[in-house]
Structure formats: C-alpha cells, structure tokens
Design a protein around this motif. Structure first.
Motif, PDB file in Angstrom:
ATOM      1  N   CYS A  80       0.844  -1.205   0.000  1.00  0.00           N
ATOM      2  CA  CYS A  80       0.000   0.000   0.000  1.00  0.00           C
ATOM      3  C   CYS A  80       0.877   1.251   0.000  1.00  0.00           C
ATOM      4  CB  CYS A  80      -0.910   0.004   1.223  1.00  0.00           C
ATOM      5  SG  CYS A  80      -1.859   1.536   1.331  1.00  0.00           S
ATOM      6  N   SER A  82      -0.726   4.404  -0.128  1.00  0.00           N
ATOM      7  CA  SER A  82      -1.625   5.529   0.151  1.00  0.00           C
ATOM      8  C   SER A  82      -1.226   6.231   1.449  1.00  0.00           C
ATOM      9  CB  SER A  82      -3.077   5.040   0.194  1.00  0.00           C
ATOM     10  OG  SER A  82      -3.468   4.627  -1.108  1.00  0.00           O
ATOM     11  N   VAL A  83      -1.977   7.273   1.802  1.00  0.00           N
ATOM     12  CA  VAL A  83      -1.462   8.278   2.738  1.00  0.00           C
ATOM     13  C   VAL A  83      -1.091   7.736   4.122  1.00  0.00           C
ATOM     14  CG1 VAL A  83      -3.771   9.092   3.416  1.00  0.00           C
ATOM     15  CG2 VAL A  83      -1.774  10.612   3.606  1.00  0.00           C
ATOM     16  N   SER A  84      -1.953   6.925   4.730  1.00  0.00           N
ATOM     17  CA  SER A  84      -1.633   6.440   6.081  1.00  0.00           C
ATOM     18  C   SER A  84      -0.371   5.591   6.076  1.00  0.00           C
ATOM     19  CB  SER A  84      -2.795   5.624   6.661  1.00  0.00           C
ATOM     20  OG  SER A  84      -3.918   6.432   6.815  1.00  0.00           O
ATOM     21  N   CYS A  85      -0.234   4.777   5.054  1.00  0.00           N
ATOM     22  CA  CYS A  85       0.960   3.930   4.966  1.00  0.00           C
ATOM     23  C   CYS A  85       2.211   4.763   4.660  1.00  0.00           C
ATOM     24  CB  CYS A  85       0.742   2.825   3.938  1.00  0.00           C
ATOM     25  SG  CYS A  85      -0.442   1.571   4.514  1.00  0.00           S
ATOM     26  N   CYS A 121      -4.874   2.196  -1.219  1.00  0.00           N
ATOM     27  CA  CYS A 121      -5.314   1.813   0.133  1.00  0.00           C
ATOM     28  C   CYS A 121      -5.946   0.427   0.185  1.00  0.00           C
ATOM     29  CB  CYS A 121      -6.298   2.847   0.654  1.00  0.00           C
ATOM     30  SG  CYS A 121      -6.870   2.492   2.317  1.00  0.00           S
ATOM     31  N   LEU A 122      -5.446  -0.388   1.108  1.00  0.00           N
ATOM     32  CA  LEU A 122      -5.949  -1.750   1.270  1.00  0.00           C
ATOM     33  C   LEU A 122      -7.008  -1.837   2.368  1.00  0.00           C
ATOM     34  CD1 LEU A 122      -2.540  -3.581   0.848  1.00  0.00           C
ATOM     35  CD2 LEU A 122      -4.528  -3.858  -0.647  1.00  0.00           C
ATOM     36  N   GLY A 123      -7.404  -0.678   2.909  1.00  0.00           N
ATOM     37  CA  GLY A 123      -8.530  -0.645   3.831  1.00  0.00           C
ATOM     38  C   GLY A 123      -8.185  -0.988   5.263  1.00  0.00           C
ATOM     39  N   ALA A 124      -6.926  -0.963   5.620  1.00  0.00           N
ATOM     40  CA  ALA A 124      -6.538  -1.239   7.007  1.00  0.00           C
ATOM     41  C   ALA A 124      -5.643  -0.098   7.504  1.00  0.00           C
ATOM     42  CB  ALA A 124      -5.827  -2.573   7.099  1.00  0.00           C
ATOM     43  N   CYS A 125      -6.066   1.134   7.212  1.00  0.00           N
ATOM     44  CA  CYS A 125      -5.230   2.324   7.477  1.00  0.00           C
ATOM     45  C   CYS A 125      -4.835   2.449   8.944  1.00  0.00           C
ATOM     46  CB  CYS A 125      -5.958   3.582   7.046  1.00  0.00           C
ATOM     47  SG  CYS A 125      -6.777   3.430   5.458  1.00  0.00           S
ATOM     48  N   VAL A 130       0.851  -1.478   5.511  1.00  0.00           N
ATOM     49  CA  VAL A 130       0.097  -2.686   5.186  1.00  0.00           C
ATOM     50  C   VAL A 130       0.509  -3.201   3.800  1.00  0.00           C
ATOM     51  CG1 VAL A 130      -2.243  -3.535   4.720  1.00  0.00           C
ATOM     52  CG2 VAL A 130      -1.881  -1.856   6.515  1.00  0.00           C
TER      53      VAL A 130
HETATM   54  S1  FES Z   1      -3.431   3.867   3.508  1.00  0.00           S
HETATM   55 FE1  FES Z   1      -2.509   1.891   3.544  1.00  0.00          FE
HETATM   56  S2  FES Z   1      -4.151   0.603   4.157  1.00  0.00           S
HETATM   57 FE2  FES Z   1      -5.079   2.545   3.914  1.00  0.00          FE
END
Ligand code: FES
Length: 154
Positions: A80, A82-85, A121-125, A130
């Motif tokens: 992943c 995306s932003v949180s990762c 995003c894999l939905g486990a932010c 992840v």
């Molecule tokens: S940003 Fe990585 S799982 Fe949502």
C-alpha cells in the motif's frame, strides 16, 4: 482458447447473475486462477462467451488491479502506497522489500517466486503500513515481519 474447465466454470456462474455480462469479473478471476494471469487471447475468448466487445472487457480487466494482464510470480506482493501507509513507514518497507527481493516495484524475481506491485489503500489504514501477499493481508508491518512473511513463501 479457453480450456474446457475454464469454460465450464464460467458457464456455471451464468445462473447466478441477471446477465452474462455481469459474470465478467468472476470469469476473469477463473481464467487467472487457472493460468496465473489473463492474456489477451483469454480476454477475447471470455468476451465472446459473454457476448461482450473485447475492448469493453479489457477495460474492466485493466481497471481491477487484482486482475493481472501480464505474467506474475507465484506470489504477488501488493504494498500500500496511500497516505496512512506513507506516514507510517511505506518508504522503509518498500526499501526493505526491494533489498530482500532484489527487484523494484512492478518487477518479478528471476526465479518467478515474487512479483512486487504498488497498491492503493488496502482498507486497514489504522494498522499501517500494510501489504497483501496473495490473498492475505499483513498489517503493522516491520522489517522483521516482512522477513518472516517472505520466509513462509516458497
Ligand atoms: S493507507 Fe494503507 S491501508 Fe489505507
């Protein structure tokens, strides 16, 4: 040419959906389960079976990032980005995977053991960073956890 098994499995889905076209994602997954990926000729054959235009089915196949339109390794790693990762260590995990596998994103190891791909995003932010390995989600990644996951995959 679809194999008799592929054709049979796809046709078995027909009663479950209101139209043949609605079977398209399942049909692509069936081909991928048999072949590991979905080559151009399979897109054409599935489209013919579902009464769809090949371009229409190809658009669907390329939209879904879990349908592979090129050959992949025995194991597919989706990291992943995306932003949180990103905030929680994506760069460290990407660098570690690159070092361990000896390949960059978008590549497959020479022994065809792993393909390494970026993913949204894999939905486990809340448990970032992840990744997915094949069908399994791995959260709260660390370098040590990645090493253990890779060791389990032959
Ligand atoms: S940003 Fe990585 S799982 Fe949502």
């Amino acid at each position: 040419m679809l194999s008799p098994e592929e054709k049979k499995e796809i046709e078995a889905e027909f009663p479950l959906y209101p139209t043949k076209q609605a079977v398209c994602i399942d049909a692509l997954k069936i081909v991928q389960r048999h072949r590991g990926w979905v080559p151009d000729e399979a897109v054409r054959d599935v489209a013919a079976l579902l009464d769809m235009a090949p371009d229409e089915l190809d658009g669907i196949a390329t939209f879904y990032n879990r349908i592979f339109r090129r050959p992949v390794g025995r194991h597919v790693i989706l990291l992943c980005d995306s932003v949180s990762c990103w905030i929680m260590g994506y760069e460290r995990m990407r660098a570690h995977l690159t070092e361990r596998l000896g390949i960059g994103l978008g590549q497959t190891t020479a022994d065809h053991r792993f393909t390494f791909l970026p993913n949204v995003c894999l939905g486990a932010c809340d448990r970032a960073p992840v990744m997915m390995m094949d069908e399994d989600l791995h959260a709260d990644l660390t370098k040590e956890r990645i090493d253990a996951i890779l060791e389990e995959c032959q």
